[in-house]
Design an enzyme around this catalytic site. Sequence first.
Site, PDB file in Angstrom:
ATOM      1  N   ASN A 151       0.837  -1.196   0.000  1.00  0.00           N
ATOM      2  CA  ASN A 151       0.000   0.000   0.000  1.00  0.00           C
ATOM      3  C   ASN A 151       0.874   1.248   0.000  1.00  0.00           C
ATOM      4  O   ASN A 151       2.103   1.171  -0.093  1.00  0.00           O
ATOM      5  CB  ASN A 151      -0.907   0.002   1.236  1.00  0.00           C
ATOM      6  N   ASP A 201      -2.253   2.370   5.234  1.00  0.00           N
ATOM      7  CA  ASP A 201      -2.962   1.974   4.014  1.00  0.00           C
ATOM      8  C   ASP A 201      -2.559   2.902   2.875  1.00  0.00           C
ATOM      9  O   ASP A 201      -1.392   3.201   2.716  1.00  0.00           O
ATOM     10  CB  ASP A 201      -4.469   1.959   4.283  1.00  0.00           C
TER      11      ASP A 201
END
Length: 297
Positions: A151, A201
């Site tokens: 990510n 993330d």
Amino acid sequence: MTAPETVPVSVLCMERCHLGEGPSYDAGSDTAWWFDILERRLFEAHLETGRITIHDLPVMASALARIDAGRQMLAAEDGLYLREIASGKLSRVAELVGKDGPIRSNDARVHHSGTFWVSTMGRAAAAGAGAIHAFRDGKLSLLFSGLTIPNAICFSPDGATGYFADTRENALYRVVLDPATGLPVEAPAILHKREAAGGLDGAVTDAQGLIWCAIWGGGCVDVYSPRGERLRSIAMPARQPSCPVFVGPRFDRLLVTSAHENMNADARAADPDHGRTFLAEVGAIGRAEPSLRWGGS
């Protein structure tokens, strides 16, 4: 660690995403795009009018890159697809294959040279099955392997530094790049290791080179310096924010997607804005997303 700060946040889209991801912004048309990966949907939001269109997809896709006013490149479960915006027609141009079972695309971002970084991961997030690839001049090459949930792909404004994270390891990496190609010239090194709750993330950099990273399960977006220092933490209305991007004519608002993946009924009830897409007034300025190099463009 101090509590996240509160800033003005509005709901851009009330439609809930099972796994909202991959937001991008086309400044030329003032249009934001994002995906619901698991439900095979592509969202198109014209920001000035507030008009939102949801496109059904035949594959799970997670991110896109602008090529020009009429074309995009989609990162999907089995490859990269050329998409005609007017018709929605998809044509696969590159294949993504995993060595250890079924995979899907995950995070992606375009370097200012036009090189498209795309990550893949195991469908069940198998350890070590994730990787990051580069798509340039019609060719796909492997950059990094042995990751689990890759990510936070983003780049410094001068193109000399790339960033990415492995959410499972909660580690943010820094890698030196050739600014002319967006390809690594050194091995990655850990820039920041998150010890608090929530996972690193999706991410984007602003005009100053700060890294804005959604914290999955942490209900916030954290801001890191290029040295790995945590400078700010901004509260989001959903527990599982997934990825930010700067939007608007001045790139002064932060669009943040979210998800309700793996949340049971009680968790969803306790998180009333789960899966929605937000606009936050964060007091920072981003920059335009580069276009992908394709066919000499």
